[in-house]
Design a protein around this motif. Structure first.
Motif, PDB file in Angstrom:
ATOM      1  N   VAL A   2       0.741  -1.223  -0.013  1.00 20.70           N
ATOM      2  CA  VAL A   2       0.065   0.207   0.255  1.00 20.70           C
ATOM      3  C   VAL A   2       0.974   1.045   0.121  1.00 20.70           C
ATOM      4  O   VAL A   2       1.961   1.006   0.664  1.00 20.70           O
ATOM      5  N   GLY A   3       0.475   2.439  -0.501  1.00 18.01           N
ATOM      6  CA  GLY A   3       1.208   3.479  -0.792  1.00 18.01           C
ATOM      7  C   GLY A   3       1.409   4.298   0.907  1.00 18.01           C
ATOM      8  O   GLY A   3       0.688   4.167   1.452  1.00 18.01           O
ATOM      9  N   SER A  23       8.756  -1.740   2.904  1.00 24.52           N
ATOM     10  CA  SER A  23       7.766  -0.982   3.795  1.00 24.52           C
ATOM     11  C   SER A  23       6.445  -1.131   3.324  1.00 24.52           C
ATOM     12  O   SER A  23       6.403  -0.986   2.040  1.00 24.52           O
ATOM     13  N   SER A  24       5.286  -1.133   4.093  1.00 27.72           N
ATOM     14  CA  SER A  24       4.096  -0.992   3.426  1.00 27.72           C
ATOM     15  C   SER A  24       3.106  -0.893   4.692  1.00 27.72           C
ATOM     16  O   SER A  24       2.846  -1.793   5.476  1.00 27.72           O
ATOM     17  N   GLY A  25       2.399   0.051   4.575  1.00 32.49           N
ATOM     18  CA  GLY A  25       1.580   0.516   5.616  1.00 32.49           C
ATOM     19  C   GLY A  25       1.927   1.281   6.867  1.00 32.49           C
ATOM     20  O   GLY A  25       2.115   0.340   8.009  1.00 32.49           O
ATOM     21  N   MET A  26       2.046   2.556   6.939  1.00 36.16           N
ATOM     22  CA  MET A  26       2.286   3.164   8.129  1.00 36.16           C
ATOM     23  C   MET A  26       1.507   4.634   8.303  1.00 36.16           C
ATOM     24  O   MET A  26       1.908   5.571   9.100  1.00 36.16           O
ATOM     25  N   ILE A  53       9.970  -7.028   5.545  1.00 34.08           N
ATOM     26  CA  ILE A  53       9.028  -5.946   5.321  1.00 34.08           C
ATOM     27  C   ILE A  53       8.382  -5.377   6.488  1.00 34.08           C
ATOM     28  O   ILE A  53       8.078  -6.175   7.514  1.00 34.08           O
ATOM     29  N   GLU A  71       0.930  -3.438   7.002  1.00 31.24           N
ATOM     30  CA  GLU A  71       0.298  -3.962   5.570  1.00 31.24           C
ATOM     31  C   GLU A  71      -1.029  -3.553   5.083  1.00 31.24           C
ATOM     32  O   GLU A  71      -1.458  -3.734   4.203  1.00 31.24           O
ATOM     33  N   ILE A  72      -1.701  -2.464   5.885  1.00 31.97           N
ATOM     34  CA  ILE A  72      -2.853  -2.072   5.689  1.00 31.97           C
ATOM     35  C   ILE A  72      -3.094  -0.507   5.476  1.00 31.97           C
ATOM     36  O   ILE A  72      -3.903  -0.193   4.666  1.00 31.97           O
ATOM     37  N   SER A  73      -2.424   0.207   6.307  1.00 35.83           N
ATOM     38  CA  SER A  73      -2.549   1.621   6.326  1.00 35.83           C
ATOM     39  C   SER A  73      -2.028   2.436   5.398  1.00 35.83           C
ATOM     40  O   SER A  73      -0.833   3.013   5.386  1.00 35.83           O
ATOM     41  N   GLU A  74      -2.882   2.421   4.224  1.00 32.75           N
ATOM     42  CA  GLU A  74      -2.533   3.348   2.878  1.00 32.75           C
ATOM     43  C   GLU A  74      -2.734   4.795   3.082  1.00 32.75           C
ATOM     44  O   GLU A  74      -3.733   5.312   3.820  1.00 32.75           O
TER      45      GLU A  74
END
Lengths: 66, 268
Positions: free
Chosen positions: A63-64, B204-207, B227, B231-234
């Motif tokens: 996700v971005g 990194s993915s989701g912060m 990683i 994983e979800i907080s876009e």
């Protein structure tokens, strides 16, 4: 058709390629890394990468934000 | 024995800060005893730690290296100093990771970003208001060299594509993916897995947002491939990137990088 996705067994219908799988899982194809039976699939091959019974798929989704 | 500017020297009774200053740093005008400022005539006890500082004088690269070696121990500092890392994307994650790695005395960093510092970046990215409009590579170089002048930096300010990554970063010890764009994030991992088989990876993915601290995790994907994130907080309208949580993820990434470099977790 049974396919293992990220370690869990799932049953799918009308799924023929990695493109179909990503569509069913509602994942944007350009934001994922796909490994099919331990081989990394390039995005331009998602359509031609055919899925068969018992395939093991790992999908890493990004996700971005950074 | 006592510690004077991180060096061990013999203790004798009656020793004062002024005696130490005369012997080690005659121009010193600030005296720190066990972490607290004291007067020059203060008596020292066995086992004390003393710092003698001359206001406004910047330590040399050798002195900084000696300070880091004393603090981290020689075996560890030698490994850190011998390492080369690449940081891809110099936003909230990348600028913070770079700062942490500069402070611990990493040998060499390749810093990559094509963008300039914008006012909207300053809620989380480690730049200053007077750096608005500078290339992030140049602004970060200025800031890192103020933290540690002995770190070696290579700046890459081109817009990256998947095919360029192995040419630019195929020889580093660890690649740290700090992009904002999820397509470049995915492209980078794919490139590391298929074309850079010696390079360890921390991605990194989701912060975004200000959710739970403890859902930001460091996860092993493959040996040497990790990683960080929830994983979800876009990042999206209504859930922007903010310094506190981006900082949590950035320092997960920096610590994982250090753990790989020191052999505490598996690299590639």
């Amino acid at each position: 058709m049974n396919i293992t996705v990220n370690g869990s067994n799932k049953v799918f219908q009308d799924i023929f390629s990695v493109t179909d799988l990503l569509k069913t899982l509602q994942l944007p194809p350009e934001t994922v890394v796909v490994e099919l039976n331990t081989i990394i699939i390039q995005p331009d091959s998602y359509h031609s990468a055919k899925l068969v019974e018992g395939d093991q798929v790992e999908i890493i989704r990004f996700v971005g934000g950074g | 024995m006592i510690l004077v500017n991180e060096q061990t020297i013999p203790f004798y009774k009656g020793l004062t800060m002024a005696d130490l200053a005369a012997a080690h740093t005659p121009a010193a005008d600030i005296f720190i005893l066990n972490g607290f400022p004291v007067q020059a005539n203060t008596q020292i006890n066995d086992g004390d730690s003393c710092s003698l500082i001359q206001k406004g004088v910047i330590p040399t690269s050798d002195e900084i290296d000696a300070l880091l070696t004393a603090r981290h121990t020689p075996g560890i500092q030698k490994k850190i100093r011998a390492s080369t890392i690449a940081i891809l994307g110099l936003g909230g994650l990348g600028s913070a990771v770079a700062g942490a790695m500069a402070k611990i005395g990493i040998g060499k960093m390749l810093l990559s970003d094509y963008d300039v510092v914008e006012p909207s970046n300053l809620n989380r990215q480690h730049y200053f208001v007077d750096q608005i409009g500078l290339l992030k590579t140049h602004a970060l170089q200025q800031n890192l060299l103020r933290m540690n002048p002995s770190v070696s930096l290579k700046l890459i300010d081109e817009r990256l594509t998947e095919s360029r990554l192995p040419q630019l970063f195929g020889k580093v010890d660890i690649l740290i993916e700090c992009f904002d764009d999820p397509e470049m994030k995915a492209a980078t991992l794919r490139s590391v897995l298929t074309g850079m088989k010696q390079v360890s990876y921390v991605g990194s993915s989701g912060m975004a947002g200000f959710g739970d601290n403890n859902t930001v995790l460091t996860k092993k994907l493959y040996p040497g491939i990790y990683i960080v994130g929830d994983e979800i907080s876009e990042a999206r309208p209504g859930m922007g990137l903010m310094a506190p949580r981006v900082g949590i993820a950035a320092h997960h990434m920096a610590n994982q990088t250090l753990r790989i470099l020191l052999g505490d977790v598996q690299g590639r």
